[in-house]
Write a protein that holds these residues in place. Structure first.
Motif, mmCIF file in Angstrom:
data_model
loop_
_atom_site.group_PDB
_atom_site.id
_atom_site.type_symbol
_atom_site.label_atom_id
_atom_site.label_comp_id
_atom_site.label_asym_id
_atom_site.label_seq_id
_atom_site.Cartn_x
_atom_site.Cartn_y
_atom_site.Cartn_z
ATOM 1 N N LEU A 116 -3.097 -12.208 7.618
ATOM 2 C CA LEU A 116 -3.763 -10.743 7.516
ATOM 3 C C LEU A 116 -3.323 -9.924 6.684
ATOM 4 O O LEU A 116 -2.970 -9.294 5.786
ATOM 5 C CB LEU A 116 -4.396 -10.982 8.653
ATOM 6 N N LEU A 117 -1.429 -10.285 7.299
ATOM 7 C CA LEU A 117 -0.657 -9.108 6.338
ATOM 8 C C LEU A 117 -1.072 -9.646 4.801
ATOM 9 O O LEU A 117 -1.004 -8.551 4.249
ATOM 10 C CB LEU A 117 0.886 -9.631 7.183
ATOM 11 N N LYS A 118 -0.703 -11.136 4.012
ATOM 12 C CA LYS A 118 -0.481 -11.042 3.060
ATOM 13 C C LYS A 118 -1.696 -10.160 2.457
ATOM 14 O O LYS A 118 -2.121 -10.100 1.374
ATOM 15 C CB LYS A 118 -0.810 -12.961 3.011
ATOM 16 N N GLU A 119 -3.160 -10.632 2.867
ATOM 17 C CA GLU A 119 -4.696 -10.371 2.512
ATOM 18 C C GLU A 119 -4.447 -8.688 2.568
ATOM 19 O O GLU A 119 -4.822 -8.226 1.715
ATOM 20 C CB GLU A 119 -5.255 -10.798 3.799
ATOM 21 N N GLY A 120 -4.158 -8.144 3.072
ATOM 22 C CA GLY A 120 -3.500 -6.771 3.407
ATOM 23 C C GLY A 120 -2.728 -6.218 1.814
ATOM 24 O O GLY A 120 -3.006 -5.179 1.066
ATOM 25 N N PHE A 121 -1.921 -6.770 1.759
ATOM 26 C CA PHE A 121 -1.278 -6.978 0.514
ATOM 27 C C PHE A 121 -1.684 -7.731 -1.028
ATOM 28 O O PHE A 121 -1.387 -6.906 -1.825
ATOM 29 C CB PHE A 121 0.946 -8.057 0.390
ATOM 30 N N SER A 122 -2.291 -8.796 -1.021
ATOM 31 C CA SER A 122 -3.235 -8.773 -2.262
ATOM 32 C C SER A 122 -4.161 -8.082 -2.638
ATOM 33 O O SER A 122 -5.065 -8.380 -3.625
ATOM 34 C CB SER A 122 -3.099 -10.346 -1.916
ATOM 35 N N SER A 123 -5.072 -8.086 -1.197
ATOM 36 C CA SER A 123 -6.448 -6.961 -1.821
ATOM 37 C C SER A 123 -6.703 -5.768 -2.094
ATOM 38 O O SER A 123 -7.905 -5.006 -0.795
ATOM 39 C CB SER A 123 -7.551 -7.703 -0.860
ATOM 40 N N ARG A 124 -5.344 -5.277 -2.096
ATOM 41 C CA ARG A 124 -5.031 -3.428 -2.491
ATOM 42 C C ARG A 124 -5.697 -2.941 -1.517
ATOM 43 O O ARG A 124 -6.510 -1.126 -2.040
ATOM 44 C CB ARG A 124 -6.323 -3.339 -3.523
ATOM 45 N N TRP A 125 -4.969 -2.466 -0.774
ATOM 46 C CA TRP A 125 -5.283 -1.973 0.835
ATOM 47 C C TRP A 125 -4.434 -0.549 0.644
ATOM 48 O O TRP A 125 -4.668 0.126 1.497
ATOM 49 C CB TRP A 125 -5.095 -2.921 2.917
ATOM 50 N N ILE A 126 -3.630 -1.043 0.053
ATOM 51 C CA ILE A 126 -2.185 -0.488 0.135
ATOM 52 C C ILE A 126 -2.335 0.513 -1.292
ATOM 53 O O ILE A 126 -2.066 -0.046 -1.731
ATOM 54 C CB ILE A 126 -1.016 -1.102 0.121
ATOM 55 N N ASP A 127 -1.716 2.262 -0.959
ATOM 56 C CA ASP A 127 -1.969 2.855 -2.561
ATOM 57 C C ASP A 127 0.180 3.277 -2.699
ATOM 58 O O ASP A 127 0.085 3.928 -1.293
ATOM 59 C CB ASP A 127 -2.128 3.674 -2.504
ATOM 60 N N VAL A 128 0.521 2.360 -3.323
ATOM 61 C CA VAL A 128 2.222 2.110 -3.287
ATOM 62 C C VAL A 128 2.905 3.111 -3.237
ATOM 63 O O VAL A 128 3.679 3.735 -2.624
ATOM 64 C CB VAL A 128 2.448 0.863 -4.120
ATOM 65 N N TYR A 129 3.013 3.641 -4.477
ATOM 66 C CA TYR A 129 3.862 4.749 -5.462
ATOM 67 C C TYR A 129 3.488 6.277 -5.323
ATOM 68 O O TYR A 129 2.097 6.554 -5.610
ATOM 69 C CB TYR A 129 3.942 3.967 -6.899
#
Length: 594
Positions: A338-351
């Motif tokens: 599930l963590l990997k899904e979040g990291f790869s499916s653009r759940w996160i706004d990074v910079y």
């Protein structure tokens, strides 16, 4: 000179995909319009919640409205958070906020009407329709309030007093954030810099003792000048709490505040008593810090300085993600995927970009995966922030995927458990896998400081709140002198004889905005302690503990918070979880000293 990038200069893969909420703004507008219609529809049930059928219709409509408002507001607000200078999303957020207020007003009749139904009749209504049984916990929780709800006319008058009561906190906020000006001090390079709320802690962490002392004195000398005004807002705020508790027939303002989570006053008292019995550990930590800093006299302004100043390991975002995935492996394959899904499916706004909201958070809307906002800079703290925010995100993911909307949202008292649990598991991994002495000391110092600030310091705040509310309940005056004296005595008690408790610290209470959210801070300490207990179980017992923990993550608010925590193996009605957490603190202290 390095300048901040604009939003359009950042690679798409590092931006969250808000199109998963609404593919385009036309769909947002459609939901906005249909929500307005639903508000008209629900208003038609006013005075008619007298049959099982109507009760079910109202509750289902209420859920529908809640789900739409959540999506509408989350989308608009997160778009604004991408760039707060964008007028289009400022306007969208304002409209979403307005709709949310309209919805609160339109649905405000529901709870009082349900509570006006005879309890026996209400229970018979629940039994009559299978679909109503889903709402049993919601209705049971509502019934708990029955003896604390007044007549409709009295309730109306109390509702009218809210804006007046809120003005106390507003005055404090304006005084503290808008009007208060601090003097300039000299930084490490000898430049004159204006002291602000924002840079105070970084000055307190400075390796230069003169800078720390100057910042400390400048901060608290300023508060001292206005201390009578701050005492007036604090006294007004406490009296407001006492007034509402007494008018609603609670035994104390503490009981009134804990009632919402169905937490007994003994849990609060237990926390304070248990920490009191273990203050020797904090005194020892202060003593070790004093020795390592090479000080003849340790002062309050020396508390924040990190012991390992020169450690500075840098990470790319990809390295940080890999480290988090590796470190959190004890949580099992499903959690990691599930963590990997979040990291790869653009759940996160990074910079960070120009205009973007600062800090970090996890948020979202029911029916859509959670989102995480970061401002990644590449230091070790940022690695912990990823683990922390993804803890919140997966708590939300599990809860939303199992619970119906009415129970999907978990209570604040449980919110920090999942995030802190991730941090504790990650730090354990890092400590076991580093051969760098400096990194090890940095990590131990980081974790010990988390304990100091989240358990000891927040419990001291919680005790201060309890003392001053009890003073007001006995009719004692909350003067600047009385408040400062109590606060100074607590600092002496908590930090012990290894430190000089400077006079300035007696005014610190005026700086803490959390005191205007009555009896809130104890939740930090209980949440942190519960997380440490759970992380220890996961690392010692493995799969069995992970399964219990996932049951906790899936529970939302389908039961009362303390019952939900028991699923994970933590019982906050007894001192054990607090004691266990403080055992970990002492173990870390042993390793640190060694």
């Amino acid at each position: 000179m390095e300048t901040l990038r604009n939003r359009n200069e950042i690679d798409e893969k590092y931006k969250w995909r808000l199109e998963d909420i609404y593919e385009n703004e036309e769909l947002w507008e459609e939901d906005y319009k249909s929500t307005k219609q639903l508000l008209e529809e629900i208003a038609g049930f006013k005075g008619k919640i007298n049959t099982a059928e109507n009760l079910l219709k109202v509750l289902k409509l209420n859920d529908q409205i809640g789900m739409k408002i959540e999506k509408i507001f989350a989308y608009a607000r997160m778009r604004r958070d991408e760039d707060n200078t964008n007028p289009r999303y400022q306007a969208l957020t304002d409209r979403a906020m307005q709709l949310s207020i309209e919805a609160s007003s339109a649905t405000s009749f529901i709870a009082p009407e349900i509570l006006s139904i005879d309890e026996g009749k209400l229970r018979a209504m629940i039994e009559k329709l299978e679909e109503l049984k889903v709402y049993r916990q919601y209705l049971d929780n509502l019934l708990r309030y029955k003896s604390h709800v007044l007549s409709p006319e009295e309730e109306r008058i109390l509702a009218e007093t809210q804006t007046m009561a809120q003005s106390i906190s507003n005055i404090y906020t304006m005084l503290n954030n808008a009007d208060l000006r601090f003097p300039s001090i000299k930084d490490e390079q000898g430049n004159e810099v204006e002291l602000t709320h924002g840079n105070f802690i970084s000055f307190m962490q400075s390796g230069n003792r003169d800078v720390r002392r100057s910042a400390f004195n400048a901060m608290y000398d300023t508060y001292k000048k206005y201390i009578n005004t701050f005492a007036a807002t604090m006294a007004g705020n406490v009296k407001k709490d006492v007034f509402y508790a007494s008018i609603r027939k609670y035994n104390s303002s503490l009981e009134a505040s804990l009632f919402d989570d169905n937490v007994d006053v003994s849990v609060y008292d237990n926390l304070i008593d248990t920490v009191h019995k273990r203050l020797e550990a904090l005194h020892r930590y202060v003593g070790i810090k004093k020795r390592l800093l090479g000080l003849d006299e340790m002062h309050m302004y020396d508390l924040y300085v990190p012991l390992i100043q020169e450690y500075d390991r840098r990470f790319t975002y990809e390295e940080a993600v890999d480290l988090v995935l590796e470190g959190l492996k004890p949580l099992g394959d499903e959690y990691i995927s599930l963590l990997k899904e979040g990291f790869s499916s653009r759940w996160i706004d990074v910079y960070e970009n120009r205009g973007k909201t600062s800090g970090a958070y996890s948020w979202g809307a029911y029916g859509v995966h959670p989102y995480v906002l970061l401002n990644f800079q590449g230091n070790l703290n940022d690695v912990f922030t990823i683990a922390h925010e993804m803890g919140h995100a997966l708590h939300t993911y599990y809860s939303n995927s199992v619970q119906p909307y009415v129970y999907a949202d978990y209570r604040i008292i449980l919110a920090e458990v999942a995030s802190t649990c991730n941090e504790a598991i990650l730090i354990d991994y890092l400590l076991k896998n580093t051969s760098d002495e400096k990194e090890k000391l940095y990590l131990l110092n980081h974790f010990l400081e988390e304990f100091r600030t989240t358990v000891f310091r927040q419990v001291m705040f919680a005790e201060f709140e309890k003392i001053i509310h009890e003073m007001a309940e006995r009719g004692e005056a909350l003067t600047a002198e009385a408040l400062s004296k109590k606060y100074y005595e607590l600092n002496k008690l908590y930090y012990g004889d290894e430190i000089v408790v400077d006079e300035g610290i007696s005014y610190e209470w005026a700086r803490i905005p959390h005191f205007y959210r009555n009896f809130y801070v104890y939740k930090y300490a209980t949440g942190f302690s519960a997380a440490i207990a759970i992380s220890q179980m996961i690392m010692n017992e493995g799969e069995a503990a992970v399964e219990r923990y996932k049951e906790f993550l899936k529970s939302g608010s389908s039961d009362y918070p303390l019952n939900i925590l028991k699923k994970a193996g933590v019982d906050l009605t007894v001192p054990k979880p607090i004691d266990d957490a403080l055992d970990v603190f002492e173990k870390l202290l042993d390793e640190f000293e060694k």
